[in-house]
Design an enzyme around this catalytic site. Structure first.
Site, PDB file in Angstrom:
ATOM      1  N   HIS A   9      11.571  -2.197 -36.222  1.00  0.00           N
ATOM      2  CA  HIS A   9      10.744  -2.238 -37.421  1.00  0.00           C
ATOM      3  C   HIS A   9      10.552  -3.632 -37.970  1.00  0.00           C
ATOM      4  CE1 HIS A   9      14.844  -2.299 -38.850  1.00  0.00           C
ATOM      5  NE2 HIS A   9      14.442  -2.686 -40.033  1.00  0.00           N
ATOM      6  N   CYS A  10      11.193  -4.643 -37.378  1.00  0.00           N
ATOM      7  CA  CYS A  10      11.139  -5.987 -37.975  1.00  0.00           C
ATOM      8  C   CYS A  10      10.559  -7.045 -37.048  1.00  0.00           C
ATOM      9  CB  CYS A  10      12.538  -6.411 -38.409  1.00  0.00           C
ATOM     10  SG  CYS A  10      13.122  -5.610 -39.910  1.00  0.00           S
ATOM     11  N   ILE A  11      11.217  -7.316 -35.945  1.00  0.00           N
ATOM     12  CA  ILE A  11      10.915  -8.507 -35.158  1.00  0.00           C
ATOM     13  C   ILE A  11       9.485  -8.522 -34.610  1.00  0.00           C
ATOM     14  CG2 ILE A  11      11.670  -9.982 -33.265  1.00  0.00           C
ATOM     15  CD1 ILE A  11      14.443  -8.888 -33.599  1.00  0.00           C
TER      16      ILE A  11
END
Length: 444
Positions: free
Chosen positions: A274-276
């Site tokens: 969900h981030c990188i």
């Protein structure tokens, strides 16, 4: 008459405050349990009624979550999930943990944040603390959330208090847990910062105050851009060294023995989670407002997005050179759909792109993942929804033209795979780590 912030501060310090957490996913649910564990009453809000019902029934909804702790919190009356946003007025502190994805044009999509702000505004009252945890571009708290809440007539810093504290959850990490990980906090003014520090100071081991909400937002992006850029570097090195006949994993392992000036990152089939894969583009989008180029970040994104294509081309070339076989009509077994080891999270998983690319080339794709029995609905791959994990049967392994290791779960029986597969294309160095060798194992 007691000032709103004094009453709130007292409730936080005595742990008599009610905490409302919006979004009971991989970030919000662990945060809710950590808050309940230290004695706060917690209301968890989620728009998915099925998820709310399963949580209230004590059913596991996230792999590796402490379900016993959740049941204990439910039984003790200190935690409850609800889909009724009108109850947000009951919370003294509201923590926002909703998704912040990208559009198909790779621009920030703040739909969930905006909808949440509207929900909060309908019941916002004096003396509430509102904290955004969702990853976003620097300025979101001030430019999006604050105006939406102040449209009620209440004022930030006087009536209600606003802060930003980026989540640092690492699913499956038993060492760096939520409670053990320092929490960065930026407030809209000193009172909001003090209240947010007091709240998180009850939940985590250490808080790290910064000068503004924008700084805190930038901290989160910097952390994940650092990872994205370095992963892109080793992914590019993998391609270069492979052409030279050099094992990039051996290179990284040896380089990591240097006690200074080097930090090991591992290559793979692409970025997931969900981030990188998402966060860097929040900064590149915002930077355009200031007429600033982010060439380094965008190049890293380009390298990482290309990796699934590289894997498929390597698989196709190997099938052709070794067996004279094309991908069209070839049965391929993919091992792992989750974006990382030992979790059930498929958000932005490169496995989804790999499956799509294989099927576009005419391959017949199976997959096995002990954590993902069925592919859930996803924003970009709705056509893959409902595909089910296959058993790792010897007959299926022998029938497949190749096995593609995408996610290196510890629970995988790599010995069985290597013993019975005709060809193993390993994107994670899983076979070598398991001490398995063979001419039919190809690192990619």
């Amino acid at each position: 008459m007691t000032d709103p912030h004094e009453a709130l501060g007292h409730a936080i310090c005595t742990r008599s405050a009610t905490i409302g957490i919006i979004g009971l996913g991989y970030i919000g649910l662990p945060l809710a349990l950590a808050s309940a564990r230290v004695g706060f009453r917690v209301l968890g809000f989620d728009v998915n009624p099925e998820r709310v019902a399963r949580i209230n029934a004590g059913e596991p909804v996230i792999a590796l979550l402490d379900t016993d702790a959740m049941r204990s919190a439910l039984d003790g009356g200190c935690f409850r999930a609800t889909g009724d946003m009108a109850r947000l007025g009951e919370a003294d502190a509201i923590l926002i943990c909703v998704p912040t994805p990208l559009t198909r044009q790779r621009e920030p999509d703040l739909t969930y944040v905006q909808a949440t702000a509207a929900d909060i505004a309908r019941s916002l009252r004096p003396g509430q603390l509102v904290v955004l945890e969702s990853t976003t571009w620097p300025g979101t708290t001030q430019e999006v959330l604050k105006p939406a809440l102040e449209a009620t007539g209440l004022r930030s810093g006087t009536d209600f208090f606003l802060a930003y504290s980026p989540e640092r959850e690492d699913p499956g990490n038993a060492i760096h847990t939520l409670a053990a990980t320092p929490k960065v906090i930026g407030g809209d003014g000193p009172v909001a910062l003090a209240l947010a520090e007091a709240l998180y100071g009850q939940i985590v081991a250490r808080t790290v105050p910064v000068s503004s909400t924008g700084t805190a937002e930038a901290v989160k992006l910097t952390e994940n851009i650092f990872r994205a850029v370095n992963i892109a570097l080793v992914n590019e090195l993998k391609v270069v060294y492979d052409a030279m006949g050099i094992d990039v994993w051996e290179v990284i392992e040896a380089a990591a023995t240097k006690p200074f000036g080097f930090m090991p990152f591992q290559p793979g089939p692409g970025l997931g989670g969900h981030c990188i894969p998402i966060d860097p583009f929040y900064l590149t989008w915002k930077a355009r407002e200031f007429d600033v180029a982010t060439r380094f970040i965008e190049l890293a994104g380009e390298v990482n997005r290309h990796m699934p294509h590289h894997v498929i081309e390597r698989l196709a070339r190997t099938l052709d050179s070794r067996f004279g076989r094309a991908l069209r009509g070839a049965p391929i077994m993919m091992l792992g759909m989750a974006y990382k080891r030992n979790v059930d999270d498929v958000r932005e998983s490169p496995a989804l792109k790999l499956m799509e690319l294989l099927e576009e080339r005419g391959a017949v794709v199976h997959f096995h993942d002990p954590y993902v029995p069925e592919i859930p609905p996803t924003r970009d791959y709705p056509h893959l929804t409902g595909r089910r994990s296959q058993q790792l049967d010897v007959s299926l392994l022998e029938d497949c033209a190749a096995v593609l290791i995408v996610t290196d779960h510890d629970a995988m029986d790599y010995g069985r795979v290597v013993a019975h597969a005709r060809l193993v294309v390993d994107t994670r160095n899983a076979c070598a780590r398991a001490g398995l060798t063979g001419d039919h194992i190809v690192k990619c």
